[in-house]
Design a protein around this motif. Structure first.
Motif, mmCIF file in Angstrom:
data_model
loop_
_atom_site.group_PDB
_atom_site.id
_atom_site.type_symbol
_atom_site.label_atom_id
_atom_site.label_comp_id
_atom_site.label_asym_id
_atom_site.label_seq_id
_atom_site.Cartn_x
_atom_site.Cartn_y
_atom_site.Cartn_z
ATOM 1 N N GLY A 1 1.172 -1.123 0.036
ATOM 2 C CA GLY A 1 -0.251 -0.074 -0.167
ATOM 3 C C GLY A 1 1.249 1.275 -0.143
ATOM 4 O O GLY A 1 0.356 2.261 -0.152
ATOM 5 N N THR A 2 2.406 0.817 0.164
ATOM 6 C CA THR A 2 2.961 2.105 0.417
ATOM 7 C C THR A 2 3.248 3.471 -0.781
ATOM 8 O O THR A 2 3.286 2.506 -2.665
ATOM 9 C CB THR A 2 4.303 1.903 0.218
ATOM 10 N N GLU A 3 2.908 3.737 -1.014
ATOM 11 C CA GLU A 3 2.768 5.546 -2.173
ATOM 12 C C GLU A 3 4.620 5.275 -2.940
ATOM 13 O O GLU A 3 5.109 5.454 -2.328
ATOM 14 C CB GLU A 3 1.961 6.459 -2.217
ATOM 15 N N VAL A 4 3.709 5.796 -3.807
ATOM 16 C CA VAL A 4 5.684 5.293 -4.928
ATOM 17 C C VAL A 4 5.612 6.433 -6.448
ATOM 18 O O VAL A 4 4.302 5.820 -7.115
ATOM 19 C CB VAL A 4 5.920 4.085 -5.890
ATOM 20 N N ALA A 5 5.839 6.852 -6.077
ATOM 21 C CA ALA A 5 5.448 7.912 -7.494
ATOM 22 C C ALA A 5 6.543 7.377 -8.845
ATOM 23 O O ALA A 5 7.589 7.772 -8.719
ATOM 24 C CB ALA A 5 6.507 9.500 -7.255
ATOM 25 N N GLY B 1 6.746 4.316 -18.061
ATOM 26 C CA GLY B 1 5.600 4.585 -16.679
ATOM 27 C C GLY B 1 4.249 3.621 -16.615
ATOM 28 O O GLY B 1 4.240 3.591 -15.651
ATOM 29 N N ILE B 2 3.781 3.470 -17.828
ATOM 30 C CA ILE B 2 2.873 1.833 -17.448
ATOM 31 C C ILE B 2 2.640 1.028 -16.762
ATOM 32 O O ILE B 2 2.889 0.559 -16.287
ATOM 33 C CB ILE B 2 1.818 2.843 -18.598
ATOM 34 N N PRO C 1 1.209 2.602 -7.172
ATOM 35 C CA PRO C 1 1.747 4.054 -8.142
ATOM 36 C C PRO C 1 0.837 4.977 -8.459
ATOM 37 O O PRO C 1 -0.410 5.290 -7.812
ATOM 38 C CB PRO C 1 2.029 3.357 -9.081
ATOM 39 N N VAL C 2 1.890 6.517 -8.077
ATOM 40 C CA VAL C 2 1.017 7.361 -8.348
ATOM 41 C C VAL C 2 1.074 8.279 -10.099
ATOM 42 O O VAL C 2 2.705 8.563 -9.581
ATOM 43 C CB VAL C 2 0.869 8.772 -6.861
ATOM 44 N N THR D 1 5.550 13.507 -0.689
ATOM 45 C CA THR D 1 7.108 13.515 -0.383
ATOM 46 C C THR D 1 6.441 11.545 -1.138
ATOM 47 O O THR D 1 6.082 10.589 0.141
ATOM 48 C CB THR D 1 7.570 13.350 0.390
ATOM 49 N N TYR D 2 7.842 10.833 -1.231
ATOM 50 C CA TYR D 2 7.546 9.520 -1.272
ATOM 51 C C TYR D 2 8.819 8.955 -0.945
ATOM 52 O O TYR D 2 9.092 9.367 -1.118
ATOM 53 C CB TYR D 2 7.209 8.481 -3.358
ATOM 54 N N PRO D 3 8.785 7.611 -0.092
ATOM 55 C CA PRO D 3 10.116 6.727 -0.119
ATOM 56 C C PRO D 3 10.376 6.335 -1.556
ATOM 57 O O PRO D 3 12.279 5.943 -1.612
ATOM 58 C CB PRO D 3 9.791 5.684 0.069
ATOM 59 N N ALA D 4 9.784 6.613 -2.703
ATOM 60 C CA ALA D 4 11.094 6.286 -3.920
ATOM 61 C C ALA D 4 9.846 6.883 -5.290
ATOM 62 O O ALA D 4 8.623 6.783 -4.734
ATOM 63 C CB ALA D 4 10.647 4.613 -3.895
#
Length: 564
Positions: A48-52, A60-61, A74-75, A326-329
């Motif tokens: 569930g962690t967001e990643v840009a 990207g897709i 993914p965001v 802000t994202y961790p990755a």
């Protein structure tokens, strides 16, 4: 064989088909994708962690789709539209089935990782009408005011066959073509690395033109000139003459310029369908989850305007709306020049030698113009000669390459009046679509004086100059001589254990990061590298039976040239 000038050293009977794994990093991406164990897993604590994911093109897709399957969120940020240079457009007021491919329009069977996703979303392909291909009824080669009509290479004058033979000999004598092609087919990694190490060391400083001119087979300027204007596979390659010969060898070794197929209905469907697709097997998310459903309103976030690092190793993204997250990755899949100009970036995002590599990246310009027509009139027969009224056309005139695209007799059709690169593309840049069309029709009128193309046109032209597109600034990367070291830095960036701790967490992907820029396969392969990198960053692992590109990196790593 679809080539105008076929590559040398045809493989022996019984060898397997070629793939675009390439000589630089011969990792079997197609096997990795097709394995039942999947691409890997991350710890449940990261689910569930967001990643840009910055850039909604194919790379990207694919990145976002595979990260979602692993249980990450993914965001996606996209400045324009999903698809990137997979851009398919229609014609105002015309049959909605008429489509023009402004970017990628033809794909080789050797793009096996790309084909995985084409099959996954249920798209169909069909042969693309390249010069002299079986899918092309006829081809006209028009040089210096003299036109030749042909269905096969054998129909052209002897000088064209001489040029074909010269290209074969040039590749065999100067680039060990037959040996490398066989090694790639059989995935003989030690042999691939042995041959390529020699060639990289010897040829990194050589231009394509210098490679030709230095060959005994091409001592004739006339042959070099014809080869530049007619080329092989998709047409003339003289606009690539200043580029590194290594770039060209990657294309011919893997048959990237042969046997092309187009995607029925348009290539942009691929990223759009992946965006909407709910995977059958995914972790953490409920069945029916798709990238679209993870984004508010089913759409990506807008353009990124700033990237910087914050405390704790976070990657902070500011978008055009002013929102800051802000994202961790993060994974950056846009063209690298955007990081130098359109997006405000902290220098601390990447090591300085990676910034240098981005700044040195060389992009090719490219333009196209399409018109819709009432029917495929070019298939009408000239009552005197019995020939097609018009043909796929290669010329040294302004249009350079003209492609005829139909969907059956009597149905509306499309003509790509011109497809050009580099200086030839820049010649069109100041002209409006209507002005471009007029010049193109005038040029083609010299080749086909008895054909009234204009009376068949049923709608306004559509055009693109990729160098003038603000979120692209060019069509695709093409390394210049001496750029191998820069490309190696960018491609290997996903191996972040080798970077200082304060330079990790943001990953580069996209076809210009790959060794095969300009091909959708490179976008897919670097996406898979980035997926592995993000997985590893979160403490994840691959299944032992299906090691990923990072797991096999030390075994397969690209040749490293000295810098002293």
């Amino acid at each position: 064989m679809t080539s105008t000038v076929p590559p040398a050293g045809r493989p022996a009977a019984g060898l397997p088909p070629i793939t675009m794994v390439g000589p630089d990093f011969p990792f079997p991406y197609d096997d990795y994708l097709g394995h039942a164990a999947g691409l890997g897993q991350i710890p449940a604590t990261a689910h569930g962690t967001e990643v840009a994911v910055i850039g909604g093109g194919l790379s990207g897709i694919v990145t976002a789709y595979e990260l979602m399957k692993m249980g990450l969120k993914p965001v996606v940020y996209e400045a324009d539209q999903i698809g990137g240079r997979l851009r398919t457009v229609g014609f105002d007021g015309c049959d909605p089935g008429l489509r023009a491919e402004m970017g990628a329009m033809r794909f080789p069977p050797s793009s096996t990782s790309l084909q995985h996703y084409i099959d996954l979303v249920g798209l169909q392909t069909r042969p693309f009408p390249n010069p002299l291909s079986p899918a092309t009824p006829s081809t006209v080669v028009d040089l210096k005011g003299e036109s030749h009509y042909a269905r096969t290479l054998d129909n052209l004058p002897q000088v064209y066959r001489d040029v074909a033979d010269a290209w074969q000999r040039c590749l065999d004598e100067g680039a060990e073509f037959g040996d490398m092609n066989e090694a790639l087919r059989t995935r003989d990694i030690p042999r691939i690395r042995e041959i390529w190490a020699r060639l990289v060391e010897r040829l990194d400083d050589q231009t394509f033109y210098g490679f030709l001119a230095g060959s005994e087979a091409f001592r004739s300027f006339k042959h070099r000139e014809i080869f530049g204007q007619v080329g092989f596979g998709t047409g003339g390659w003289d606009t690539d003459f200043p580029n590194s010969i290594l770039e060209i060898l990657r294309v011919v070794y893997t048959e990237a310029d042969d046997h092309h197929r187009g995607i029925v209905g348009g290539s942009q469907q691929l990223p759009l369908r992946l965006w909407e697709r709910a995977p059958g097997k995914l972790v953490h998310w409920a069945q029916g989850t798709s990238l679209a459903s993870l984004h508010e309103g089913g759409a990506p976030r807008g353009a990124v305007t700033r990237l910087h690092r914050t405390a704790g190793g976070g990657i902070t993204v500011t978008d055009a709306s002013g929102a800051i997250r802000t994202y961790p990755a993060a994974v950056f899949t846009g063209q690298s020049w955007l990081l130098l100009s359109k997006i405000a970036c902290d220098e601390t995002l990447f090591p300085m030698d990676h910034w240098t590599a981005m700044e040195r990246t060389h992009y090719m310009e490219s333009s196209k113009l399409f018109v819709p027509v009432d029917r495929p009139f070019w298939l009408d027969k000239d009552p005197v000669t019995g020939r097609d009224r018009m043909s796929m056309t290669l010329t040294d005139r302004m249009t350079r390459g003209t492609y005829l695209l139909d969907d059956g007799p009597g149905r509306p059709a499309v003509i790509c009046l011109s497809y050009t690169w580099c200086d030839d593309s820049l010649k069109w840049l100041p002209l409006s679509p209507a002005e471009r069309m007029e010049v193109m029709l005038a040029s083609l009128g010299e080749i086909y004086p008895d054909v009234d193309i204009r009376r068949h046109i049923i709608g306004s032209p559509v055009t693109v100059s990729w160098e003038n597109e603000p979120w692209f600034m060019g069509a695709f990367k093409a390394n210049l001589p001496g750029h191998y070291r820069y490309q190696r830095r960018l491609f290997t960036h996903f191996m972040q254990d080798r970077l200082p701790a304060d330079r990790r967490g943001i990953f580069l992907a996209g076809d210009d990061i790959s060794w095969t820029a300009g091909w959708a396969e490179g976008a897919v392969q670097t996406a898979l590298n980035a997926v592995w990198g993000v997985m590893h960053h979160f403490g994840g692992t691959t299944d032992p039976t299906n090691p990923g590109p990072g797991d096999r990196f030390d075994e397969l790593a690209p040749v490293e040239l000295p810098e002293d």
